[in-house]
Every structure is written in C-alpha cells, then in structure tokens.
Motif scaffolding. Structure first.
Motif, PDB file in Angstrom:
ATOM      1  N   GLY A  28       0.489  -1.127  -0.112  1.00 18.91           N
ATOM      2  CA  GLY A  28       0.000   0.285   0.016  1.00 18.91           C
ATOM      3  C   GLY A  28       1.211   1.605  -0.501  1.00 18.91           C
ATOM      4  N   GLY A  70      -2.827   3.202   1.479  1.00 17.68           N
ATOM      5  CA  GLY A  70      -3.445   3.038   0.624  1.00 17.68           C
ATOM      6  C   GLY A  70      -3.137   3.583  -1.273  1.00 17.68           C
ATOM      7  N   LEU A  85      -6.220   1.467  -3.701  1.00 17.54           N
ATOM      8  CA  LEU A  85      -6.651   0.851  -2.559  1.00 17.54           C
ATOM      9  C   LEU A  85      -7.613   1.887  -2.074  1.00 17.54           C
ATOM     10  CD1 LEU A  85      -7.053  -1.910  -0.432  1.00 17.54           C
ATOM     11  CD2 LEU A  85      -5.310  -1.423   0.331  1.00 17.54           C
ATOM     12  N   TYR A  86      -6.878   2.773  -1.754  1.00 17.26           N
ATOM     13  CA  TYR A  86      -7.341   4.045  -1.147  1.00 17.26           C
ATOM     14  C   TYR A  86      -9.214   4.277  -1.616  1.00 17.26           C
ATOM     15  CZ  TYR A  86      -8.648   8.937   1.123  1.00 17.26           C
ATOM     16  OH  TYR A  86      -8.825   9.471   1.079  1.00 17.26           O
ATOM     17  N   GLY A 114      -3.257  -4.862  -1.283  1.00 19.54           N
ATOM     18  CA  GLY A 114      -2.303  -3.718  -1.073  1.00 19.54           C
ATOM     19  C   GLY A 114      -0.958  -3.780  -1.813  1.00 19.54           C
TER      20      GLY A 114
END
Length: 355
Positions: free
Chosen positions: A131, A222, A273-274, A317
């Motif tokens: 991440g 993220g 991912l965020y 991640g």
C-alpha cells in the motif's frame, strides 16, 4: 428431436463465486439443451439440490460428491469431457495436473482436442508494495513477450506454466481467464437455492474488518493499484471463450488464441486501494457506524487478521496493473467500470454489518 451427442462439460468450483456464476451462464445459454454438465461438489447436501436445478432449467447436471483435490476422481471425470472449466482452487497444481492427465486420455481416445478453460488471477502480476506505492509495470494481455517475463515464482504462475505446456504438447486447447478484483453479489438460481457462494473476497474482507474496528482501514497508505471487474462480466468472458473455442477453426474469431496466446485478463477499470477504503468509510458514516470517513492504516495485528503478509501486502496492498485487450478483441463487451465498483461498496458494508 436431435440425436447429436451431448457436449460433455466438467466444472470444478461449481459452488464457488466464479464457478457458480459460470455455471449459471451455462444454464441460461441458448444452446443449453446440447449440454451435459458434471459438477464436482464437496457437500452432500448441496449435491442433492442440483436435482432441482436440473428440473427448473432442463439442463442435465450430474453432481459428483468429492473434492477437486482427489486426483484420481478428477482425472477420470476429465477423461470423459469435451470441455473442462476449472474454477476451484487456482493454486492447486496437482488438481491441474489431474485435469490435464484426464484430457490427454480423452484426446488419445477420440483424436479430438478437448478444451480447458482454467481460472487464474491477476495476483500473478502483483508486487509487494504494502500500500505504499503505485509505481508498477502495466501488463498487456496481448503482449506475449511481456507476459513471458512474469517470474516463475509469482502467485498462480506454476499452474499457468503447466497449462501452457499442456497446450504446447498438442493434446488440449487451453485458455486462461485471469480475473482481477471481482466485485458484486452473484445472483441466480444457484444462489437462491443456497448452492453458490454469492460474495467475493477482497472488498468484503476489507468491509468486515473496517466494521469491526469502527473506521475504514487500508494497507499502508492505500497507494497501490488494482484492476476491477464485475462478477457477471467475468462469467460473460468465460462464455465468449467457451463459444468461440467450440467453433471450427475456420469459423472462429481470428483473434482467438490458445496456450500462451490464450491468456485473457478480466478487467474493465482500475482503482487505488485508498478509493475502496474511502468508500467504506463514507458508507460507515452514512450508516451511523463511524464519525470519520477517512481511512486509517491497519495495524500489524489487523494485517494478520486480514490474512497475513501475502493477503494484506500483496493481494490487497500490492500493485496488479493490467490492460485487458484480448477478450475484447474476441467479442467480450464489459460495461461496468470503477465507478460501478465503488458504488457497490456500500452494499458490502451493509452485509458486513448484518453478519
């Protein structure tokens, strides 16, 4: 009434998220009357329910209670099949070898190459970013030279290489479908009867832990990227390849490839991912379960709860960046994009709260 022999189809993973969705498409197929489907099913209770599926759809389904890890069983069933759709454990090398061994027997008996549609996943392109970075190569599924450089040690790769080699030996035509982050709830008769798992892995896993901690979480910052695809459109890609692969060579879409040229990424969008974690946070605030939508980094203990280093820092991640061109050249027409994926997150949070 036609006296043509049925197309013998073996499906592993029929009760799973992907396999069940593919089976649901077969049960709705315009040529379903020509199919005879065998499904390997672990649960005796679920195996019994297939009688009702057959009654409702008119498609002959033979549930065989057992495990795809039972090499002798899998090989025997594959040896009787014109088409095998492998959608169980994508990392089970012995199961893949058993399927291929059975398909070799099929070829030796009939002189006709059987077809294998094997499910892999774009974790094969992943790094270990945890991440913290989005800097990663973008893999194009039509770029054979680039695909050949994927490390042998990558997730899923040992099985993929075994499938490629079988095609090169000339006794089977293989097609690998490699889904990315799959989202959306599966629906249909198999879900209604309690046969099929209706949910994915990544987003529900993040939603459950975020609900537990009372605030959205993310791996690292993220910053990593993943492609995404809706479950129905994954199943659609299987059907496009299934239909084209059964045609004579002269009638096929000229873009159809098999073996190393038959690698199909299932993706139609890309996200950080965020973005998913932020969508979870917004849903938690909207539902009155958090007072702050901004995600925070999972602790080391929470990383373990997510599934440990590989699940958290690679599968969730890591970066898996792809361009899915090949399927679209063959006729796959996905319509859902990253905005649809983000819109689906609230539903997953609601499921997490309810359960």
């Amino acid at each position: 009434m036609s006296t043509d022999p049925k197309i013998q189809i073996l499906l592993t993973g029929a009760t799973g998220y992907v396999g069940g969705s593919v089976l649901a498409k077969l049960l709705e197929h315009e040529k379903k009357s020509a199919f005879a489907i065998t499904a390997i099913v672990r649960s005796a209770d679920k195996a019994k329910l297939f009688a009702e599926v057959e009654e409702r759809t008119g498609v002959p389904i033979t549930p065989v209670q057992g495990s795809h890890s039972d090499a002798a069983l899998v090989a025997s069933l594959a040896s009787q099949s014109d088409v095998v759709i492998a959608a169980a454990d994508v990392d089970d090398l012995e199961a893949a070898r058993a399927i291929l061994g059975g398909l070799r027997q099929r070829y030796e008996k009939t002189g006709v190459k059987p077809i294998l549609l094997h499910t892999s996943g774009t974790a094969v392109f992943c790094d270990h970013a945890a991440g913290l970075s989005g800097d990663a190569p973008v893999y194009d599924d039509t770029d054979l030279a680039q695909l050949a450089k994927v490390p042998d040690s990558a997730p899923h790769r040992n099985v993929e290489l075994t499938v490629f080699e079988a095609d090169a030996q000339g006794y089977v035509e293989t097609y690998i479908i490699s889904p990315s982050t799959i989202y959306g709830r599966a629906t249909g008769i198999l879900v209604d009867l309690g046969i099929q798992n209706p949910k994915s892995q990544q987003i529900p896993r993040l939603a459950r832990l975020s609900v537990k901690r009372g605030r959205a979480g993310m791996v690292g910052k993220g910053l990593n990227y993943w492609p995404n695809v809706h479950i129905d459109e994954v199943a659609d890609l299987f059907m496009v390849i299934f239909d084209e692969a059964r045609k004579t060579k002269d009638a096929r879409n000229p873009a159809l490839g098999h073996g190393r040229e038959g690698y199909y990424v299932a993706a139609n969008g890309e996200h950080k991912l965020y973005q998913i974690s932020q969508a979870i946070g917004k849903a938690l605030v909207k539902l009155g379960k958090s007072d702050n939508a901004e995600p925070t980094t999972f602790t080391d203990d929470e990383v373990e709860e997510l599934g440990g280093d590989v699940m958290a820092n690679v599968i969730l991640g890591g970066n898996s960046r792809t361009v899915a061109r090949r399927g679209k050249l063959v006729g796959w027409t996905p319509a859902k994009t990253t905005s649809d994926m983000l819109a689906s997150v609230e539903e997953e949070v609601k499921f997490a709260l309810e359960n």
